[in-house]
Design a protein around this motif. Structure first.
Motif, PDB file in Angstrom:
ATOM      1  N   GLN A 290      -3.886 -41.013 -17.430  1.00 52.60           N
ATOM      2  CA  GLN A 290      -5.280 -41.270 -17.787  1.00 52.60           C
ATOM      3  C   GLN A 290      -5.377 -42.526 -18.642  1.00 52.60           C
ATOM      4  O   GLN A 290      -6.290 -43.337 -18.467  1.00 52.60           O
ATOM      5  CB  GLN A 290      -5.867 -40.087 -18.550  1.00 52.60           C
ATOM      6  N   TYR A 291      -4.454 -42.680 -19.572  1.00 50.21           N
ATOM      7  CA  TYR A 291      -4.441 -43.861 -20.437  1.00 50.21           C
ATOM      8  C   TYR A 291      -4.266 -45.131 -19.612  1.00 50.21           C
ATOM      9  O   TYR A 291      -4.962 -46.127 -19.813  1.00 50.21           O
ATOM     10  CB  TYR A 291      -3.330 -43.713 -21.480  1.00 50.21           C
ATOM     11  N   LYS A 292      -3.355 -45.090 -18.665  1.00 51.12           N
ATOM     12  CA  LYS A 292      -3.053 -46.286 -17.887  1.00 51.12           C
ATOM     13  C   LYS A 292      -4.121 -46.612 -16.839  1.00 51.12           C
ATOM     14  O   LYS A 292      -4.251 -47.771 -16.452  1.00 51.12           O
ATOM     15  CB  LYS A 292      -1.697 -46.136 -17.184  1.00 51.12           C
ATOM     16  N   THR A 293      -4.870 -45.623 -16.363  1.00 47.88           N
ATOM     17  CA  THR A 293      -5.802 -45.857 -15.270  1.00 47.88           C
ATOM     18  C   THR A 293      -7.263 -45.707 -15.672  1.00 47.88           C
ATOM     19  O   THR A 293      -8.143 -45.718 -14.796  1.00 47.88           O
ATOM     20  CB  THR A 293      -5.517 -44.891 -14.108  1.00 47.88           C
ATOM     21  N   ALA A 294      -7.547 -45.572 -16.956  1.00 47.01           N
ATOM     22  CA  ALA A 294      -8.932 -45.394 -17.399  1.00 47.01           C
ATOM     23  C   ALA A 294      -9.773 -46.609 -17.009  1.00 47.01           C
ATOM     24  O   ALA A 294      -9.340 -47.749 -17.166  1.00 47.01           O
ATOM     25  CB  ALA A 294      -8.979 -45.171 -18.898  1.00 47.01           C
ATOM     26  N   PRO A 295     -10.984 -46.364 -16.535  1.00 47.70           N
ATOM     27  CA  PRO A 295     -11.819 -47.479 -16.074  1.00 47.70           C
ATOM     28  C   PRO A 295     -12.422 -48.314 -17.218  1.00 47.70           C
ATOM     29  O   PRO A 295     -12.670 -49.500 -17.031  1.00 47.70           O
ATOM     30  CB  PRO A 295     -12.916 -46.797 -15.262  1.00 47.70           C
ATOM     31  N   THR A 296     -12.640 -47.709 -18.378  1.00 46.36           N
ATOM     32  CA  THR A 296     -13.226 -48.463 -19.486  1.00 46.36           C
ATOM     33  C   THR A 296     -12.273 -48.474 -20.666  1.00 46.36           C
ATOM     34  O   THR A 296     -11.394 -47.615 -20.797  1.00 46.36           O
ATOM     35  CB  THR A 296     -14.566 -47.838 -19.946  1.00 46.36           C
ATOM     36  N   GLU A 297     -12.452 -49.441 -21.537  1.00 42.18           N
ATOM     37  CA  GLU A 297     -11.609 -49.540 -22.726  1.00 42.18           C
ATOM     38  C   GLU A 297     -11.794 -48.335 -23.645  1.00 42.18           C
ATOM     39  O   GLU A 297     -10.842 -47.889 -24.278  1.00 42.18           O
ATOM     40  CB  GLU A 297     -11.913 -50.836 -23.488  1.00 42.18           C
ATOM     41  N   GLU A 298     -13.012 -47.813 -23.705  1.00 43.10           N
ATOM     42  CA  GLU A 298     -13.285 -46.656 -24.556  1.00 43.10           C
ATOM     43  C   GLU A 298     -12.512 -45.422 -24.077  1.00 43.10           C
ATOM     44  O   GLU A 298     -11.890 -44.720 -24.879  1.00 43.10           O
ATOM     45  CB  GLU A 298     -14.791 -46.361 -24.554  1.00 43.10           C
ATOM     46  N   GLU A 299     -12.543 -45.180 -22.782  1.00 46.99           N
ATOM     47  CA  GLU A 299     -11.804 -44.050 -22.209  1.00 46.99           C
ATOM     48  C   GLU A 299     -10.301 -44.255 -22.345  1.00 46.99           C
ATOM     49  O   GLU A 299      -9.555 -43.308 -22.598  1.00 46.99           O
ATOM     50  CB  GLU A 299     -12.174 -43.860 -20.748  1.00 46.99           C
ATOM     51  N   LYS A 300      -9.874 -45.491 -22.189  1.00 45.92           N
ATOM     52  CA  LYS A 300      -8.453 -45.816 -22.320  1.00 45.92           C
ATOM     53  C   LYS A 300      -7.965 -45.534 -23.745  1.00 45.92           C
ATOM     54  O   LYS A 300      -6.914 -44.926 -23.943  1.00 45.92           O
ATOM     55  CB  LYS A 300      -8.236 -47.289 -21.964  1.00 45.92           C
ATOM     56  N   GLU A 301      -8.743 -45.950 -24.730  1.00 43.29           N
ATOM     57  CA  GLU A 301      -8.373 -45.726 -26.129  1.00 43.29           C
ATOM     58  C   GLU A 301      -8.377 -44.235 -26.465  1.00 43.29           C
ATOM     59  O   GLU A 301      -7.489 -43.751 -27.180  1.00 43.29           O
ATOM     60  CB  GLU A 301      -9.335 -46.482 -27.057  1.00 43.29           C
ATOM     61  N   LYS A 302      -9.333 -43.496 -25.950  1.00 39.37           N
ATOM     62  CA  LYS A 302      -9.405 -42.053 -26.196  1.00 39.37           C
ATOM     63  C   LYS A 302      -8.169 -41.360 -25.618  1.00 39.37           C
ATOM     64  O   LYS A 302      -7.546 -40.520 -26.284  1.00 39.37           O
ATOM     65  CB  LYS A 302     -10.674 -41.475 -25.573  1.00 39.37           C
ATOM     66  N   ALA A 303      -7.797 -41.705 -24.401  1.00 40.95           N
ATOM     67  CA  ALA A 303      -6.629 -41.112 -23.753  1.00 40.95           C
ATOM     68  C   ALA A 303      -5.345 -41.514 -24.489  1.00 40.95           C
ATOM     69  O   ALA A 303      -4.438 -40.695 -24.652  1.00 40.95           O
ATOM     70  CB  ALA A 303      -6.559 -41.539 -22.297  1.00 40.95           C
ATOM     71  N   ARG A 304      -5.285 -42.748 -24.952  1.00 45.33           N
ATOM     72  CA  ARG A 304      -4.104 -43.201 -25.702  1.00 45.33           C
ATOM     73  C   ARG A 304      -3.939 -42.411 -26.987  1.00 45.33           C
ATOM     74  O   ARG A 304      -2.846 -41.944 -27.315  1.00 45.33           O
ATOM     75  CB  ARG A 304      -4.221 -44.699 -26.018  1.00 45.33           C
ATOM     76  N   LYS A 305      -5.035 -42.203 -27.712  1.00 42.82           N
ATOM     77  CA  LYS A 305      -4.973 -41.448 -28.965  1.00 42.82           C
ATOM     78  C   LYS A 305      -4.571 -40.000 -28.719  1.00 42.82           C
ATOM     79  O   LYS A 305      -3.749 -39.443 -29.455  1.00 42.82           O
ATOM     80  CB  LYS A 305      -6.321 -41.510 -29.687  1.00 42.82           C
ATOM     81  N   GLU A 306      -5.134 -39.403 -27.690  1.00 45.92           N
ATOM     82  CA  GLU A 306      -4.791 -38.012 -27.375  1.00 45.92           C
ATOM     83  C   GLU A 306      -3.312 -37.895 -26.998  1.00 45.92           C
ATOM     84  O   GLU A 306      -2.629 -36.969 -27.414  1.00 45.92           O
ATOM     85  CB  GLU A 306      -5.680 -37.505 -26.244  1.00 45.92           C
ATOM     86  N   TYR A 307      -2.818 -38.848 -26.231  1.00 43.61           N
ATOM     87  CA  TYR A 307      -1.405 -38.859 -25.847  1.00 43.61           C
ATOM     88  C   TYR A 307      -0.512 -38.973 -27.069  1.00 43.61           C
ATOM     89  O   TYR A 307       0.435 -38.211 -27.236  1.00 43.61           O
ATOM     90  CB  TYR A 307      -1.147 -40.015 -24.876  1.00 43.61           C
ATOM     91  N   LEU A 308      -0.832 -39.918 -27.950  1.00 39.11           N
ATOM     92  CA  LEU A 308      -0.010 -40.114 -29.141  1.00 39.11           C
ATOM     93  C   LEU A 308      -0.099 -38.924 -30.091  1.00 39.11           C
ATOM     94  O   LEU A 308       0.893 -38.566 -30.736  1.00 39.11           O
ATOM     95  CB  LEU A 308      -0.416 -41.408 -29.851  1.00 39.11           C
ATOM     96  N   ASP A 309      -1.265 -38.293 -30.182  1.00 38.34           N
ATOM     97  CA  ASP A 309      -1.406 -37.091 -31.011  1.00 38.34           C
ATOM     98  C   ASP A 309      -0.515 -35.975 -30.491  1.00 38.34           C
ATOM     99  O   ASP A 309       0.189 -35.319 -31.268  1.00 38.34           O
ATOM    100  CB  ASP A 309      -2.861 -36.612 -31.044  1.00 38.34           C
ATOM    101  N   LYS A 310      -0.534 -35.749 -29.186  1.00 41.12           N
ATOM    102  CA  LYS A 310       0.297 -34.703 -28.598  1.00 41.12           C
ATOM    103  C   LYS A 310       1.778 -35.029 -28.732  1.00 41.12           C
ATOM    104  O   LYS A 310       2.597 -34.140 -28.866  1.00 41.12           O
ATOM    105  CB  LYS A 310      -0.045 -34.491 -27.127  1.00 41.12           C
ATOM    106  N   ARG A 311       2.096 -36.300 -28.669  1.00 39.61           N
ATOM    107  CA  ARG A 311       3.475 -36.735 -28.798  1.00 39.61           C
ATOM    108  C   ARG A 311       3.970 -36.592 -30.238  1.00 39.61           C
ATOM    109  O   ARG A 311       5.167 -36.534 -30.492  1.00 39.61           O
ATOM    110  CB  ARG A 311       3.536 -38.189 -28.394  1.00 39.61           C
ATOM    111  N   GLY A 312       3.028 -36.529 -31.186  1.00 42.44           N
ATOM    112  CA  GLY A 312       3.397 -36.376 -32.595  1.00 42.44           C
ATOM    113  C   GLY A 312       3.694 -37.688 -33.289  1.00 42.44           C
ATOM    114  O   GLY A 312       4.393 -37.706 -34.311  1.00 42.44           O
ATOM    115  N   VAL A 313       3.171 -38.783 -32.771  1.00 39.93           N
ATOM    116  CA  VAL A 313       3.382 -40.095 -33.380  1.00 39.93           C
ATOM    117  C   VAL A 313       2.433 -40.233 -34.565  1.00 39.93           C
ATOM    118  O   VAL A 313       1.212 -40.106 -34.394  1.00 39.93           O
ATOM    119  CB  VAL A 313       3.140 -41.230 -32.355  1.00 39.93           C
ATOM    120  N   PRO A 314       2.949 -40.470 -35.772  1.00 38.84           N
ATOM    121  CA  PRO A 314       2.067 -40.595 -36.933  1.00 38.84           C
ATOM    122  C   PRO A 314       1.156 -41.832 -36.836  1.00 38.84           C
ATOM    123  O   PRO A 314       1.512 -42.820 -36.213  1.00 38.84           O
ATOM    124  CB  PRO A 314       3.021 -40.719 -38.118  1.00 38.84           C
TER     125      PRO A 314
END
Length: 77
Positions: free
Chosen positions: A48-72
């Motif tokens: 989702q992060y890599k294929t999001a159509p808008t920057e807003e959706e891309k940033e949201k998916a990136r944050k969710e991914y990093l949160d689940k990954r446990g990256v501070p």
């Protein structure tokens, strides 16, 4: 429908449980399936992060991914 690959150990545990009715492998099966589910969900978030159509959706998916990954937050870009 997509295919999902599992480890040989998990496959053998599933066979023992279903074909030989050995119930002692149930915790091993549960852990293996939960690990696979986590792996699938992480892959979906990354996609989702890599294929999001808008920057807003891309940033949201990136944050969710990093949160689940446990990256501070202090380690993120």
């Amino acid at each position: 429908m997509k295919n999902v690959q599992i480890s040989e150990d998990l496959f053998i545990a599933l066979m023992k449980y279903h074909l030989l009715e050995i119930e002692e492998v149930q915790p091993e099966i549960k852990k293996g399936l939960m690990d696979k589910l986590d792996s699938i969900s992480m892959r979906l978030l990354y996609s989702q992060y890599k294929t999001a159509p808008t920057e807003e959706e891309k940033e949201k998916a990136r944050k969710e991914y990093l949160d689940k990954r446990g990256v501070p937050d202090s380690f993120r870009w």
